[in-house]
Design an enzyme around this catalytic site. Structure first.
Site, PDB file in Angstrom:
ATOM      1  N   HIS A 194     -25.443 -48.157  44.067  1.00  0.00           N
ATOM      2  CA  HIS A 194     -25.351 -47.744  42.667  1.00  0.00           C
ATOM      3  C   HIS A 194     -24.257 -46.694  42.453  1.00  0.00           C
ATOM      4  O   HIS A 194     -23.780 -46.499  41.328  1.00  0.00           O
ATOM      5  CB  HIS A 194     -26.705 -47.197  42.211  1.00  0.00           C
ATOM      6  N   ASP A 240     -33.939 -49.613  64.213  1.00  0.00           N
ATOM      7  CA  ASP A 240     -33.709 -49.093  62.862  1.00  0.00           C
ATOM      8  C   ASP A 240     -34.924 -49.403  61.993  1.00  0.00           C
ATOM      9  O   ASP A 240     -35.224 -50.570  61.708  1.00  0.00           O
ATOM     10  CB  ASP A 240     -32.452 -49.729  62.271  1.00  0.00           C
ATOM     11  N   ASP A 272     -26.797 -49.764  56.790  1.00  0.00           N
ATOM     12  CA  ASP A 272     -25.698 -49.576  57.749  1.00  0.00           C
ATOM     13  C   ASP A 272     -24.416 -49.130  57.053  1.00  0.00           C
ATOM     14  O   ASP A 272     -23.578 -48.457  57.648  1.00  0.00           O
ATOM     15  CB  ASP A 272     -25.394 -50.879  58.497  1.00  0.00           C
ATOM     16  N   LEU A 323     -27.405 -46.250  63.685  1.00  0.00           N
ATOM     17  CA  LEU A 323     -27.916 -47.459  64.340  1.00  0.00           C
ATOM     18  C   LEU A 323     -27.404 -48.696  63.616  1.00  0.00           C
ATOM     19  O   LEU A 323     -27.513 -48.812  62.396  1.00  0.00           O
ATOM     20  CB  LEU A 323     -29.447 -47.452  64.343  1.00  0.00           C
ATOM     21  N   ASP A 373     -17.726 -50.148  63.302  1.00  0.00           N
ATOM     22  CA  ASP A 373     -18.204 -48.789  63.109  1.00  0.00           C
ATOM     23  C   ASP A 373     -17.911 -48.382  61.658  1.00  0.00           C
ATOM     24  O   ASP A 373     -16.747 -48.317  61.258  1.00  0.00           O
ATOM     25  CB  ASP A 373     -17.488 -47.858  64.082  1.00  0.00           C
TER      26      ASP A 373
END
Length: 310
Positions: free
Chosen positions: A109, A235, A278, A286, A293
């Site tokens: 958002h 996770d 992520d 994680l 990355d």
């Protein structure tokens, strides 16, 4: 001078110089012309104690020479209300430090929030980058609206989310911001997004699931997102995202946002091996061992902005 050792000394000096040069170059890798402002999504925050919403991102960008701020807007509210809060923050930063423009980078958002500011005050914005933003709305928001309406639990669910938002706001030091869970839900729904896009179309894709213009009113637009859901067994957020992903059927998604919905402006990449959490490098970094990355991706994008003169 010992001439026998001269070649060795010269070589050592050359290596040292190259090392210092490399360090100097590395320290300016993310040094954009205008500050970067990170904008959080629903139930987000600047930081909760030592834990940043964009985990590890601000410090890494600053380490490369960037000036970085993290916005503090309502954890849950409509795009317009959050946008006005962000606009107020930018004007304050301009008055305090003399910045003329900002590179806005919003997750979820936060991307819609950044778009609002770019639309109403383009003179303050150099670029808008959205990450995992539901520009066309989220089927999860649609499902929540439908389920709560059918079961008569809309007010109860809103009260819970507003309460959680207030707790996050208090713990992150932004307790004065108003919370409106139903405002967020409407903004993130398909119908709400359609209405918002009609009023603020800057950067909109020109074809279905396509890309939009690179620049509108002097503001550069970029977007990116992911299409993986279950990325790391350790996770804790994966279970929630795995459940919410069922609302998308076979459509590629990150657990909350579909691949096509994350498109706005030029699409840098829409299928990173990331789920929705992520994308801000949580929970505590994680992710899948096969995924990019997120911090490195943010650094590379800051370098892209730098090279574009932004």
């Amino acid at each position: 001078m010992n001439r026998k050792n001269f070649p060795l000394r010269w070589a050592a000096a050359a290596v040292l110089s190259l090392g210092l040069l490399g360090a100097a170059q590395a320290s300016t890798y993310t040094q954009t012309k205008h500050p970067i402002v990170l904008v959080h999504g629903l139930l987000g925050f600047d930081a909760l104690g030592p834990v940043q919403y964009f985990y590890g991102v601000p410090s890494n960008l600053r380490g490369g020479g960037a000036t970085v701020y993290t916005a503090s807007v309502s954890q849950s509210n409509s795009t317009e209300v959050r946008g006005e809060q962000l606009l107020k923050e930018l004007r304050s930063l301009k008055a305090r430090y003399g910045h003329t423009k900002f590179n806005l980078l919003g997750h979820s958002h936060g991307g819609n929030t950044a778009r609002y500011v770019a639309a109403v005050a383009p003179d303050l914005v150099a670029s808008v980058t959205t990450v995992g933003t539901p520009h066309q709305g989220s089927k999860v928001a649609d499902a929540i609206q439908g389920i709560t309406s059918a079961t008569g639990t809309t007010a109860a669910v809103a009260a819970v989310v507003n309460g959680l938002s207030a707790v996050v706001a208090y713990l992150s030091g932004s307790g004065s911001n108003p919370q409106n869970a139903l405002g967020s839900l409407q903004s993130l729904s398909t119908a709400g997004a359609k209405d918002f896009n009609r009023r603020f179309p800057q950067g909109a894709p020109t074809t279905a699931c396509g890309s939009g213009p690179a620049s509108v009113n002097g503001v550069r637009y970029y977007s990116m997102g992911g299409t993986w859901v279950l990325t790391n067994a350790l996770d804790v957020s994966d279970a929630f995202l795995g459940a919410s992903a069922v609302f998308f059927g076979l459509e590629p998604n990150d657990g909350l946002v579909s691949r096509c919905s994350n498109h706005w402006g030029p699409v840098l990449r829409d299928d990173y091996g990331w789920n929705h959490i992520d994308q801000m490098n949580h929970v505590f970094g994680l992710r899948s061992v096969f995924a990019s990355d997120p911090v490195a991706v943010y650094r590379a994008h800051a370098n892209r902005l730098k090279n574009a003169g932004l």
